[in-house]
Scaffold this active site. Structure first.
Site, PDB file in Angstrom:
ATOM      1  N   SER A 195       0.764  -1.224   0.015  1.00 23.58           N
ATOM      2  CA  SER A 195       0.054   0.071   0.019  1.00 23.58           C
ATOM      3  C   SER A 195       0.914   1.201  -0.114  1.00 23.58           C
ATOM      4  O   SER A 195       0.530   2.576  -0.283  1.00 23.58           O
ATOM      5  CB  SER A 195      -1.069  -0.036   1.423  1.00 23.58           C
ATOM      6  OG  SER A 195      -0.038   0.447   2.558  1.00 23.58           O
ATOM      7  N   LYS A 248       1.716   4.178   7.422  1.00 23.09           N
ATOM      8  CA  LYS A 248       0.980   5.017   6.450  1.00 23.09           C
ATOM      9  C   LYS A 248       1.495   6.444   6.563  1.00 23.09           C
ATOM     10  O   LYS A 248       2.056   6.852   7.627  1.00 23.09           O
ATOM     11  CB  LYS A 248      -0.675   5.011   6.845  1.00 23.09           C
ATOM     12  CG  LYS A 248      -1.189   3.431   6.666  1.00 23.09           C
ATOM     13  CD  LYS A 248      -1.396   3.372   5.144  1.00 23.09           C
ATOM     14  CE  LYS A 248      -2.219   2.057   4.928  1.00 23.09           C
ATOM     15  NZ  LYS A 248      -1.408   0.944   5.309  1.00 23.09           N
TER      16      LYS A 248
END
Length: 236
Positions: free
Chosen positions: A157, A195
């Site tokens: 991701s 993230k």
């Protein structure tokens, strides 16, 4: 000659690379240019690449580097005062770290950091637990004082930020973060994930760097920052 939107996008990519050391995600480009969809960004990126202003890097999804700037942007960049931008140093396996990455005359020392297990760059997985072994990293990669640790990346991701499945990330242990930092975030004291961090009022946005993953919006009391990305180790 570039269109206004092409010039705006090239300027945005250049400024983000100078500030963060990594290119912006397609979502960030779309928001910066106030476009409705990422398909417009794809067309602009292709046009900039065809004109020789940018290059998309192989094996790193849509990671981008600046090849040249038009005269107007180059003049503005050279005229503006600049501080040394933050850029995580990448050490690749089976080859020495380039000497140019370090200040002249500085000796390169390796330190051992605890490998705390795997961190999800995708769907969050179990929280960080105990060190399994140590990994050696150049001391120059570490971010000043404080504790550091290493984690193996699981998932893709964050691939547009140059972070691939199987990479080892070097983390500076800290409990706060600035908007735009790539962090280890602990969600609900159970799930750890890597993230990009953004605070939006009382909410925390945990942004992926892959258009296939959606941004997670969570109340601030559900997210704890455990550290900030300062380096990357890659083996081939």
């Amino acid at each position: 000659m570039l269109t206004r939107k092409q010039l705006e996008l090239l300027d945005f990519i250049n400024r983000r690379l100078s500030a963060d050391g990594v290119p912006p995600s397609f979502d960030e480009m779309k928001d910066a240019l106030d476009l409705r969809s990422k398909s417009g960004i794809h067309r602009l990126i292709t046009a900039l690449e065809e004109r020789g202003f940018i290059r998309r890097l192989a094996h790193r999804a849509r990671a981008i580097e600046i090849v040249k700037l038009p005269e107007a942007l180059a003049f503005a960049e050279n005229a503006a005062p600049r501080s040394r931008p933050f850029a995580p140093r990448v050490v690749t396996g089976d080859r020495p770290a380039p000497q140019a990455d370090f200040p002249p005359g500085e000796q390169i020392h390796a330190l051992e950091l605890p490998m705390m297990g795997r961190i999800a760059a995708g769907t969050p997985i179990e929280a960080i637990a105990h060190a399994s072994h140590n990994v050696a990293v150049p001391a120059a990669m570490l971010s000043g004082a404080g504790q550091h640790f290493a984690l193996e990346v699981k998932g893709d991701s964050m691939i547009e930020a140059g972070i691939n499945d199987g990479d080892v990330v070097v983390i500076h242990a800290q409990e706060d973060a600035e908007n735009g930092d790539i962090v280890v975030a602990l969600v609900d004291d159970q799930e750890a994930t890597l993230k990009r961090f953004r605070r939006r009022g009382g909410m925390i946005a945990l942004e992926a760097a892959n258009p296939d993953f959606e941004t997670r919006m969570l109340p601030g009391d559900r997210v704890k920052v455990q550290g900030r990305l300062v380096g990357l180790i890659r083996s081939y």
